[in-house]
Design an enzyme around this catalytic site. Structure first.
Site, PDB file in Angstrom:
ATOM      1  N   GLU A   1       3.458  -4.019  12.524  1.00 60.36           N
ATOM      2  CA  GLU A   1       2.635  -2.802  12.472  1.00 60.36           C
ATOM      3  C   GLU A   1       1.575  -3.462  11.490  1.00 60.36           C
ATOM      4  O   GLU A   1       1.688  -3.945  10.576  1.00 60.36           O
ATOM      5  CB  GLU A   1       3.386  -1.598  11.654  1.00 60.36           C
ATOM      6  CG  GLU A   1       2.896  -0.349  11.776  1.00 60.36           C
ATOM      7  CD  GLU A   1       1.876  -0.073  10.762  1.00 60.36           C
ATOM      8  OE1 GLU A   1       0.742  -0.177  10.684  1.00 60.36           O
ATOM      9  OE2 GLU A   1       2.338   0.636   9.675  1.00 60.36           O
TER      10      GLU A   1
ATOM     11  N   GLU B   1     -11.051  -5.246   9.218  1.00 61.19           N
ATOM     12  CA  GLU B   1     -10.510  -4.229   8.338  1.00 61.19           C
ATOM     13  C   GLU B   1     -11.054  -4.445   6.885  1.00 61.19           C
ATOM     14  O   GLU B   1     -10.936  -5.587   6.371  1.00 61.19           O
ATOM     15  CB  GLU B   1      -8.891  -4.398   8.594  1.00 61.19           C
ATOM     16  CG  GLU B   1      -8.199  -3.400   7.565  1.00 61.19           C
ATOM     17  CD  GLU B   1      -6.598  -3.511   7.835  1.00 61.19           C
ATOM     18  OE1 GLU B   1      -6.045  -4.691   7.969  1.00 61.19           O
ATOM     19  OE2 GLU B   1      -6.185  -2.424   8.034  1.00 61.19           O
TER      20      GLU B   1
ATOM     21  N   LYS C   1      12.021  -7.740   1.821  1.00 63.63           N
ATOM     22  CA  LYS C   1      11.386  -8.738   0.991  1.00 63.63           C
ATOM     23  C   LYS C   1       9.883  -7.735   0.742  1.00 63.63           C
ATOM     24  O   LYS C   1       8.986  -7.438   1.450  1.00 63.63           O
ATOM     25  CB  LYS C   1      10.364 -10.015   1.449  1.00 63.63           C
ATOM     26  CG  LYS C   1      10.281 -10.898   0.382  1.00 63.63           C
ATOM     27  CD  LYS C   1       9.082 -11.682   0.370  1.00 63.63           C
ATOM     28  CE  LYS C   1       7.885 -11.124   0.664  1.00 63.63           C
ATOM     29  NZ  LYS C   1       6.915 -10.563  -0.679  1.00 63.63           N
TER      30      LYS C   1
ATOM     31  N   ASN D   1       0.755  -1.382   0.200  1.00 68.40           N
ATOM     32  CA  ASN D   1       0.017  -0.165  -0.043  1.00 68.40           C
ATOM     33  C   ASN D   1       0.734   1.205   0.013  1.00 68.40           C
ATOM     34  O   ASN D   1       0.314   2.253  -0.835  1.00 68.40           O
ATOM     35  CB  ASN D   1      -0.955   0.081   0.971  1.00 68.40           C
ATOM     36  CG  ASN D   1      -0.454  -0.367   2.444  1.00 68.40           C
ATOM     37  OD1 ASN D   1       0.497  -1.145   2.627  1.00 68.40           O
ATOM     38  ND2 ASN D   1      -0.839   0.381   3.436  1.00 68.40           N
TER      39      ASN D   1
END
Ligand code: NDP
Length: 493
Positions: free
Chosen positions: A254, A386, A179, A156
């Site tokens: 995160e 989400e 990666k 993103n």
């Protein structure tokens, strides 16, 4: 498009441009044009092994000998090179992810500040001289790099989220194997070229491209990786944490969120509506900190929803490279399918579509219309999970206590916002939200110097700010005997 027409990229291991040892490659897609545009190697465990070996060797090479002052100079130079190439890198990010060029240009112009900020910390990683409780001893601490860091980043905001890991890890003296996501593998390779140009020794930054369940998994399982810094979904983050736990490697996670925007009756409703739009429709909602739940005082519910709907309906969808475009497509097919499926479930669960509600019929492809859902039920999927897409779920509340309880009622805790003109309430509510970041009368602001991370299932540890650099250091305590006296060998003391 034939393979010959695709931009051809190689991985970077120990300063060399390499293909996968197996020769395997895959194509990356331009989500707006819906066409493959670049080809990258598909690394397997043997390639990962080579990258980690290079990173491990680099710790013992010239890089390991550098002072913090010298690392700081390299980080500053890298920041300058990214600033020089910001527009070129932004165009590549837009092509790979479908995100707006205006957003990626902004991100790329800002990214150098992370390298400048952490260059300012690289020469200040001080230990402490500790007053001893024993007159014949002196104790002090040193901060040493943890070792090889695996940085696993999503699609993103590929370079920004890599920077949040890379800048503090390099400041601390670590070496890194990155990666990137298989959906956006190109810019990490481009960044490695700038790292080399800045003068970092070979092996300090290595890039392996491939798929999460193979390449990513091999990296997280590698015994010589000391710390895994990961941004992505909560489900994958948990599996990364399991892999790390098997060999007691460190993790910095995160993860996802379902952040709430709390709008009280005394708020500036135009500002709040604008903040709601920024929170959930910027980046087509594909951001971990998306303000995907609007909790609004019942007395202003209809007025605020009307403002948000009016602005949502005026959002310009289209080519992410066009300056006038406000929302581009979703970044890839799995994401488009996930958002579509969650919208269908929300409707089956009784949500009312105030605007949007599905794919954009004119633009087609991965475009989803900005969607506002009212009449949702707190326990349903659309409120609790989400989406990572342009979908806002709206819930009314009657009291401050109810608003706080609703805000804290998901398993996440990444961010949130409070909209009110009452300074007492602003701070009071912010203190009670179980979230790593709370904005008061604002949304979606970050900076290199302000910690960012999640409570609960939104993560572990903090990126940005001074504490992020400590995530990449071990503290060593050193005891010095001052008198040369011998002591009772059978007691501690
Ligand atoms: P993932 O969490 O699966 O991917 C994030 C990164 O982890 C990618 O580089 C991915 O590689 C890699 N990865 C995947 N599986 C493994 C594994 N077993 N071991 C090590 N690394 C792995 O996210 P997705 O791209 O699949 O997106 C799914 C959902 O996650 C989204 O719909 C969204 O809700 C959420 N998400 C949240 C993000 C955030 O910033 N919080 C960012 C991205 C997604 P690869 O892409 O090559 O598979």
């Amino acid at each position: 498009m034939s393979t010959a027409q695709l931009d051809h990229y190689q991985m970077v291991i120990n300063g060399a441009r390499v293909d996968a040892r197996s020769g395997a490659r895959f194509d990356t897609l331009d989500p707006y044009a819906q066409r493959p545009w670049a080809s990258v190697p598909d690394a397997d465990a043997a390639d990962v092994d080579a990258a980690v070996a290079a990173a491990k060797a680099a710790l013992r090479g010239p890089w390991g000998e550098l002072t913090g002052f010298q690392r700081a100079a390299l980080l500053r130079r890298l920041g300058d090179l990214i600033a020089r190439d910001a527009q070129r890198l932004a165009r590549l990010e837009t092509r790979d992810s479908g995100k707006l060029l205006r957003e990626m240009s902004g991100q790329l112009s800002y990214i150098p500040q992370w390298f400048y900020y952490y260059s300012g910390l690289a020469d200040k990683l001080e230990g402490a001289a500790i007053p001893s409780d024993k007159p014949n001893f002196f104790a002090y601490t040193r901060r040493e790099p943890v070792g090889v860091v695996a940085a696993i980043v999503p699609w993103n905001s590929p370079l920004l989220l890599l920077t949040w890991k890379l800048a503090p890890a390099l400041a601390a003296g670590c070496t890194v194997v990155v990666k990137p996501s298989d959906h956006t593998p190109v810019t990490a390779i481009e960044l490695a070229a700038l790292v080399e140009e800045a003068g970092f020794p070979p092996g300090v930054l290595n890039v392996v491209t491939g798929f999460g369940p193979a390449t990513g998994k091999a990296l997280t399982a590698h015994p010589d990786v000391a710390k895994i810094a990961f941004t992505g979904s909560t489900a994958t983050g948990i599996s990364v944490a399991h892999a790390a736990a098997d060999r007691l490697a460190g993790v910095l996670l995160e993860l996802g969120g379902k952040s709430a925007q709390l709008v009280f009756a005394d708020a500036d409703l135009d500002a709040a509506a604008n903040g709601v739009i920024a929170g959930v429709f910027a980046a087509s909602g594909q951001t971990c900190m998306a303000g995907a739940r609007l909790l609004v005082h019942r007395s202003i519910h209809d007025e605020l929803v009307a403002k948000v709907v009016a602005r949502a309906e005026s959002i310009t969808l289209g080519d992410p490279a066009e300056p006038a475009t406000e929302m581009g497509p979703l970044a890839n097919a799995p994401q488009f399918e996930k958002v579509s499926a969650m919208l269908a479930t929300a409707l089956a669960d009784g949500a009312t579509v105030a605007t949007g509600g599905g794919p954009d019929p004119e633009l087609g492809g991965f475009f989803v219309r900005p969607t506002v859902l009212t009449g949702v039920t707190p326990s349903t999927e659309i409120v609790c999970e989400e989406v990572f897409g342009p979908v806002l779920a709206v819930l009314p509340f009657d009291t401050e206590e109810e608003a706080i309880e609703l805000a804290n009622s998901t398993r996440y805790g990444l961010a949130g916002a409070v909209w009110t003109k009452d300074i007492h309430r602003g701070h009071r509510v912010a203190h009670q939200l179980r979230a790593g970041t709370v904005w008061i009368n604002a949304y979606r602001t970050v900076g290199p110097n302000v910690p960012f991370g999640g409570y609960n299932h939104s993560g572990l540890g903090r990126e940005n700010g001074i504490e992020a650099v400590y995530e990449y250091t071990e503290t060593k305590s050193i005891w010095v005997e001052l008198t040369g006296a011998t002591r009772d060998p059978f007691t501690i003391g």
